[in-house]
Scaffold this motif. Structure first.
Motif, PDB file in Angstrom:
ATOM      1  N   TYR A 811       0.971  -1.484  -0.043  1.00 57.79           N
ATOM      2  CA  TYR A 811      -0.064  -0.099  -0.203  1.00 57.79           C
ATOM      3  C   TYR A 811       0.733   1.351  -0.023  1.00 57.79           C
ATOM      4  CZ  TYR A 811      -3.994  -3.306   1.304  1.00 57.79           C
ATOM      5  OH  TYR A 811      -4.691  -4.392   1.380  1.00 57.79           O
ATOM      6  N   THR A 812       2.086   1.268   0.011  1.00 57.34           N
ATOM      7  CA  THR A 812       3.066   2.335   0.217  1.00 57.34           C
ATOM      8  C   THR A 812       2.919   3.328  -1.036  1.00 57.34           C
ATOM      9  OG1 THR A 812       4.682   1.300  -0.686  1.00 57.34           O
ATOM     10  CG2 THR A 812       4.605   1.444   1.617  1.00 57.34           C
ATOM     11  N   LYS A 813       2.581   2.674  -2.164  1.00 55.39           N
ATOM     12  CA  LYS A 813       2.134   3.490  -3.357  1.00 55.39           C
ATOM     13  C   LYS A 813       1.047   4.697  -3.341  1.00 55.39           C
ATOM     14  CE  LYS A 813      -0.886   0.597  -6.262  1.00 55.39           C
ATOM     15  NZ  LYS A 813      -1.159  -0.013  -7.396  1.00 55.39           N
ATOM     16  N   LEU A 814       0.114   4.198  -2.377  1.00 55.53           N
ATOM     17  CA  LEU A 814      -0.851   5.039  -2.116  1.00 55.53           C
ATOM     18  C   LEU A 814      -0.607   6.306  -1.412  1.00 55.53           C
ATOM     19  CD1 LEU A 814      -3.690   2.431  -0.897  1.00 55.53           C
ATOM     20  CD2 LEU A 814      -3.263   3.330  -3.237  1.00 55.53           C
ATOM     21  N   ILE A 815       0.459   6.465  -0.748  1.00 56.04           N
ATOM     22  CA  ILE A 815       0.938   7.475   0.294  1.00 56.04           C
ATOM     23  C   ILE A 815       1.907   8.300  -0.678  1.00 56.04           C
ATOM     24  CG2 ILE A 815       2.204   8.347   2.215  1.00 56.04           C
ATOM     25  CD1 ILE A 815      -0.360   6.127   2.874  1.00 56.04           C
ATOM     26  N   ARG A 816       1.200   9.583  -1.002  1.00 57.10           N
ATOM     27  CA  ARG A 816       2.153  10.411  -1.690  1.00 57.10           C
ATOM     28  C   ARG A 816       2.210  11.670  -0.897  1.00 57.10           C
ATOM     29  NH1 ARG A 816       2.758   8.588  -7.105  1.00 57.10           N
ATOM     30  NH2 ARG A 816       1.398   6.674  -7.109  1.00 57.10           N
ATOM     31  N   GLU A 859      -5.373  15.054  -7.690  1.00 57.85           N
ATOM     32  CA  GLU A 859      -4.210  15.508  -8.282  1.00 57.85           C
ATOM     33  C   GLU A 859      -2.768  15.080  -7.419  1.00 57.85           C
ATOM     34  OE1 GLU A 859      -4.665  19.415  -9.013  1.00 57.85           O
ATOM     35  OE2 GLU A 859      -6.306  19.180 -10.607  1.00 57.85           O
ATOM     36  N   TYR A 860      -2.498  13.643  -7.447  1.00 62.11           N
ATOM     37  CA  TYR A 860      -1.430  13.491  -6.258  1.00 62.11           C
ATOM     38  C   TYR A 860      -0.159  13.564  -7.031  1.00 62.11           C
ATOM     39  CZ  TYR A 860      -1.796   9.317  -9.332  1.00 62.11           C
ATOM     40  OH  TYR A 860      -1.852   8.340 -10.541  1.00 62.11           O
ATOM     41  N   THR A 861       0.790  13.914  -6.083  1.00 69.59           N
ATOM     42  CA  THR A 861       2.055  14.005  -6.697  1.00 69.59           C
ATOM     43  C   THR A 861       2.940  12.698  -6.549  1.00 69.59           C
ATOM     44  OG1 THR A 861       2.780  14.533  -4.304  1.00 69.59           O
ATOM     45  CG2 THR A 861       2.063  16.392  -5.720  1.00 69.59           C
ATOM     46  N   GLU A 862       4.369  12.774  -6.442  1.00 71.46           N
ATOM     47  CA  GLU A 862       5.202  11.655  -6.375  1.00 71.46           C
ATOM     48  C   GLU A 862       4.992  10.863  -5.118  1.00 71.46           C
ATOM     49  OE1 GLU A 862       9.627  12.771  -5.471  1.00 71.46           O
ATOM     50  OE2 GLU A 862       8.870  14.611  -6.452  1.00 71.46           O
ATOM     51  N   VAL A 863       5.505   9.676  -5.267  1.00 68.45           N
ATOM     52  CA  VAL A 863       5.395   8.662  -3.957  1.00 68.45           C
ATOM     53  C   VAL A 863       6.284   9.153  -2.686  1.00 68.45           C
ATOM     54  CG1 VAL A 863       5.945   6.336  -3.097  1.00 68.45           C
ATOM     55  CG2 VAL A 863       5.142   6.603  -5.470  1.00 68.45           C
ATOM     56  N   ILE A 883     -13.607  11.065  -2.467  1.00 67.96           N
ATOM     57  CA  ILE A 883     -12.413  11.224  -3.228  1.00 67.96           C
ATOM     58  C   ILE A 883     -11.734   9.860  -3.557  1.00 67.96           C
ATOM     59  CG2 ILE A 883     -10.093  12.423  -2.923  1.00 67.96           C
ATOM     60  CD1 ILE A 883     -11.100  14.340  -1.226  1.00 67.96           C
ATOM     61  N   SER A 884     -11.801   9.491  -4.716  1.00 65.23           N
ATOM     62  CA  SER A 884     -11.392   8.276  -5.265  1.00 65.23           C
ATOM     63  C   SER A 884     -10.424   8.126  -6.320  1.00 65.23           C
ATOM     64  CB  SER A 884     -12.295   7.245  -5.230  1.00 65.23           C
ATOM     65  OG  SER A 884     -12.021   5.884  -5.805  1.00 65.23           O
ATOM     66  N   PRO A 885      -9.167   8.623  -6.459  1.00 63.28           N
ATOM     67  CA  PRO A 885      -8.294   8.801  -7.639  1.00 63.28           C
ATOM     68  C   PRO A 885      -7.741   7.304  -7.970  1.00 63.28           C
ATOM     69  CG  PRO A 885      -7.018   9.234  -5.670  1.00 63.28           C
ATOM     70  CD  PRO A 885      -8.573   9.161  -4.842  1.00 63.28           C
ATOM     71  N   SER A 886      -7.556   7.168  -9.083  1.00 59.13           N
ATOM     72  CA  SER A 886      -6.911   5.920  -9.662  1.00 59.13           C
ATOM     73  C   SER A 886      -5.506   5.795  -9.605  1.00 59.13           C
ATOM     74  CB  SER A 886      -7.500   5.596 -10.918  1.00 59.13           C
ATOM     75  OG  SER A 886      -7.062   4.445 -11.515  1.00 59.13           O
ATOM     76  N   ILE A 887      -4.879   5.395  -8.631  1.00 63.58           N
ATOM     77  CA  ILE A 887      -3.313   5.630  -8.491  1.00 63.58           C
ATOM     78  C   ILE A 887      -2.574   4.440  -9.049  1.00 63.58           C
ATOM     79  CG2 ILE A 887      -1.585   5.597  -6.616  1.00 63.58           C
ATOM     80  CD1 ILE A 887      -3.511   6.945  -4.613  1.00 63.58           C
ATOM     81  N   LYS A 888      -1.604   4.777  -9.944  1.00 63.97           N
ATOM     82  CA  LYS A 888      -0.777   3.649 -10.483  1.00 63.97           C
ATOM     83  C   LYS A 888       0.556   3.789  -9.835  1.00 63.97           C
ATOM     84  CE  LYS A 888      -3.776   3.796 -14.570  1.00 63.97           C
ATOM     85  NZ  LYS A 888      -4.080   4.049 -15.985  1.00 63.97           N
TER      86      LYS A 888
END
Length: 888
Positions: A811-816, A859-863, A883-888
């Motif tokens: 889940y670390t990729k969800l933390i921006r 509008e998320y930024t880098e990890v 709030i439900s962004p598609s995070i890749k």
């Protein structure tokens, strides 16, 4: 006016004009009776016309028939109805009167008609006549005439004899019907299915008893006609197969469907053969074996029991034939038997038949089928000329007639040896005892044994023989000798051969000594073996005895030759057989494996027992798994002590309450990777824990590896390591990425806070004021837990509270870097005079333990990385769920 005038007027005559009307000739009153008369005449005509014709049918029973209810039908069309049922004049049957509809009377009341009672059929294969369950049985018409001309030429008839079953003539003339004769033992009913390769292709449609035989009509469905022809064979299905072979009783069940309904199977070897004619009749075979060609012959038995009709003949576990006739002639049993044509080659003038009998012992039951069914006949085959007459022999005599090797053994006593005793090599039967007699001087017993020819290469002048059953226990000078090799040798007696196949070594001796036990042979075997001496040291904390076995991977490679005692460290000479010389290197280590290893504490019981040799006296084991060389060999007291000398690390703690030797484990990712072998206080009053690493020692003995106590925690907030409350406390391990070697470590009281570990990644959240979040409180992302609070502490200057959140790796990729953390601990209460009160709480867990919610914007930024700092928000934004962004 005068009276006279009045009288005159009265006397005057009045004349009126007549009214003329046209009247009908016939009145309606007369027409109505005519109409009624006409209707009555029509009813009378209809009643007369449809009155029908009465016929009489005599049946054996009127079961299921009812007056004015039971119909007469033909292919579903009602032709009449039963009007009366009465007793027939012969008092053995019943007479049934049927009123036949007049429009079909000429077809029914005809000499070409036959009648039978249709009953409901309910089976696993079909349901027919089901309506008769409600209305009762029906009477069916079966006409013999098939054309109008035949009916016109037929004679009127109103009295008939009813049939027992549906006649064959009633079957569809265009269908593919086959006539079969059933075996006397077969019970086949109408509706029985017919299979081809376990797929139903037809069924039995009629059954009739003629000429003291049961004749059946089988109907083959149209689309499967090509599967049945003159080459076809019809066989009864086996719901249960019972075979009695050399391996015992073998029971095979068919499918549940076959077990319940039975059925017939069609075997068609030639698909191109001609179709079956209607007048052809085929035999039903009881089983497939009846189809095989057989060769018949005769066997004479003498002094044997258990041979009867149907006794199987089995060769190498395969049933090849059967005894079919048995006749007793004085004390000789004459039998007729057969083998299948394919096994005819076994019938030669050199073939010998004998009877196999069951053998029951503590080692098992052989020929189990014999116990239930009886003995079976087997044979020993040798090439020769064909013969159809044989004399059976005793199986024991079979060995005397073959090219076996005869050897004589001399023994002081016979002990448990009998004529049933066998000869074993490495617990494999290689021969048997033939006979035994006293020597001419009456001092010894001479035992003759026969070794099977296929084991002749094992036999040479260097062989040793010992009695496997003479003494179960022998105690001399407090030295216990257990001579046990199984229940069978113990009960029936047995002889063991010791020795290996040797090149250029032949058997010239005809007489050997039979030793009383394996221990006597073992000493001689060691004397005869060639080898070399390996010197090793050991301290005097444990005992080593001469003649102890030296074992490597469960194979004896030598023995303890002698010991040179010293009050500090003793020396021992190990004799290693030459064939194992390559396994002794400067990296070889030895340890003693004792009789029984037992350690107990409140945490449990550790019980270890070695193999049978060690159970008597212990043994020395060789271990070559270590890559560390040493200038001299050493024997350790046990395996753990040996590993401790190489694969051990030291961990220093302030306090290790709950840690126990041999029961506390080193755990990495929940897997036990080592154990605690020693706990002691050092000179600084610190606790030194010595731990043994099982495998991959180098990956754990690295600088930076963390060791911490996994003590139990029980509170309203969490329950963890609960097993440690009653069991030993384990030590957790967090690996290091360093390449530097290290064996001594400083242990921690609890799991540390790390930016990165195998548990996940730590992100730090700053809180200006004290938070109600607790350690191990969950961290949520859209109500899914993605981590937990790992640690809560003050910043270095004491101005802030630092909350360490451990986020699972996936889940670390969800933390921006622009993610937001919200405190949802406890509950929030809003009060207003106008809008009322409102109490909010996220979950029961967050109410008790506290918790955090992570919101990452569209509008998320880098990890984010562990060096980033986040601020803890106290009030959760109202739109966080949307709030439900598609995070890749």
């Amino acid at each position: 006016m005068s009276k006279e005038l009045i009288k005159e007027e009265l006397k005057e005559t009045v004349v009126y004009q007549p009214k003329i009307e046209n009247k009908k000739s016939v009145s309606f009153v007369w027409i109505l009776p005519l109409i009624v008369l006409g209707v009555l005449a029509w009813i009378a005509y209809e009643s007369y016309a449809k009155k029908g014709t009465n016929i009489t049918v005599v049946f054996k029973s009127a079961e299921g028939l009812k007056e004015n209810v039971t119909p007469l039908e033909y292919k579903g069309l009602q032709l009449g109805k039963v009007t009366k049922i009465s007793m027939h004049e012969d008092l053995k049957s019943v007479k049934v009167n049927i009123l036949v509809n007049s429009d079909v009377a000429r077809y029914v009341a005809n000499e070409g008609s036959e009648f039978w009672i249709k009953k409901p059929t309910v089976s696993l294969t079909k349901i027919s006549g089901l309506s008769t369950l409600i209305s009762g049985h029906k009477i069916e018409l079966s006409p013999k005439f098939r054309s109008q001309d035949e009916y016109n030429q037929g004679k009127y008839k109103d009295h008939f004899e009813g049939l027992d079953t549906q006649p064959n003539d009633d079957l569809d003339s265009d269908g593919y019907y086959i006539s079969l004769i059933a075996n006397d033992k077969d019970n086949i009913e109408i509706g029985t299915p017919i299979f081809y390769n376990k797929y139903q292709i037809g069924e039995i449609v009629s059954k009739e008893f003629r000429y003291e035989k049961v004749f059946l009509s089988a109907y083959i469905y149209d689309k499967f006609n090509y599967l049945v022809n003159k080459s076809s064979k019809f066989v009864m299905n086996d719901a249960l197969k019972v075979n009695y072979g050399a391996s015992g009783l073998n029971i095979e069940f068919g499918s549940l469907y076959s077990a319940l309904v039975g059925g017939l199977t069609v075997l068609t070897p030639n698909k191109d053969d001609a179709k079956i004619e209607k007048d052809e009749v085929f035999q039903i075979y009881a089983k497939k074996d009846d189809l095989k060609k057989k060769e018949y012959f005769f066997i004479t038995f003498k002094d044997v029991n258990g041979i009867e009709q149907n006794t199987p003949i089995i060769f190498k576990g395969v049933e090849i034939g059967k005894i079919i006739e048995v006749a007793l002639n004085k004390d000789v049993l004459n039998t007729k038997a057969y083998v299948y044509e394919e096994y005819k080659y076994l019938l030669t003038n050199k073939t010998k038949f004998f009877v196999e009998v069951p053998t029951i012992s503590f080692d098992g039951v052989k020929n189990l089928g014999n116990i239930i069914k009886g003995n079976f006949v087997s044979l020993e085959y040798k090439k020769g000329e064909f013969s159809n007459s044989f004399k059976a022999i005793n199986k024991k005599d079979l060995s005397k007639n073959s090219n076996n090797i005869k050897i004589e053994l001399l023994s002081e006593n016979l002990n448990s040896i009998t004529d049933k005793s066998k000869v074993y090599y490495k617990n494999i039967e290689i021969g048997r005892v033939d006979e035994y007699v006293l020597t001419p001087d009456f001092k010894n017993v001479k035992i003759t044994i026969l070794i099977d020819e296929k084991y002749k290469d094992l036999v040479n002048d260097h062989n040793l023989f010992y009695d496997m059953s003479s003494k179960l226990l022998e105690l001399k000078n407090l030295n216990l000798n257990i001579n046990f090799s199984g229940i069978e040798p113990l009960l029936n007696g047995a002889i063991a051969l010791v020795g290996e196949k040797r090149e250029n070594s032949k058997l010239t001796k005809k007489e050997f000594k039979l030793y009383s036990s394996f221990k006597d042979v073992e000493k001689l075997k060691r004397v005869y073996n060639t080898g070399f001496i390996v010197q090793a040291n050991f301290n005097n904390n444990f005992e080593i005895k001469p003649d102890m076995s030296i074992v490597y991977k469960n194979q004896e490679i030598g023995f303890v030759k002698d010991i040179k005692f010293d009050d500090k460290n003793s020396k021992v000479n190990l004799f290693i057989y030459n064939e194992f010389k390559k396994y002794i290197t400067n990296k070889s280590k030895f340890y003693k494996k004792g009789v029984v290893n037992l350690k107990a504490s409140l945490s449990g019981v550790l019980f270890e027992v070695d193999n049978f040799t060690s159970l008597i006296e212990g043994s020395i084991h060789l271990d070559n798994s270590f890559g560390i060389s040493s200038s001299q060999h050493e024997i350790f007291a046990n395996e753990d002590e040996m590993k401790n000398s190489v694969n051990s690390i030291t961990i220093v703690f302030d306090d290790v309450e709950g840690v126990q030797e041999n029961f506390s484990q080193l755990t990495y990712k929940g897997v036990n990777v080592g154990k605690i072998t020693n706990v002691r206080l050092n000179e600084k009053q610190k606790v030194e824990v010595k731990a043994l690493i099982y495998d991959d020692f180098a990956s754990f003995a690295k600088e930076g590896t963390v060791f911490y106590l996994k003590k139990p925690k029980i509170s309203l907030q969490e329950v963890s390591n609960v097993g440690s409350t009653i069991m030993a406390v384990n030590i957790g391990v967090i690996k290091s990425e360093s390449t530097n070697y290290q064996t001594k470590f400083q242990g921690l009281e609890e799991q540390p806070s790390l930016n990165k570990s195998h548990f996940g990644t730590v992100f730090k959240i700053e809180d200006p004021t004290a938070s109600s979040v607790n350690v191990d409180a969950p961290v949520y992302y859209k109500n899914v837990q993605i981590g937990k609070v790992n640690k809560i502490d003050l910043s270095d200057d004491g101005s802030k509270v630092i909350v360490d959140c451990l986020i699972d790796d996936k889940y670390t990729k969800l933390i921006r870097k622009n993610s937001e953390f919200y405190d949802i601990s406890g509950f929030e209460m809003k009060f207003s005079i106008f809008s009322g009160s409102k109490v909010e709480s996220n979950t029961f867990t967050s109410l008790v333990k506290g918790g955090l919610v992570v919101v990452t914007p569209y509008e998320y930024t880098e990890v984010a990385n562990p060096n980033d700092r986040f601020t803890l928000n106290k009030t959760l934004r109202e739109d966080w769920k949307s709030i439900s962004p598609s995070i890749k």
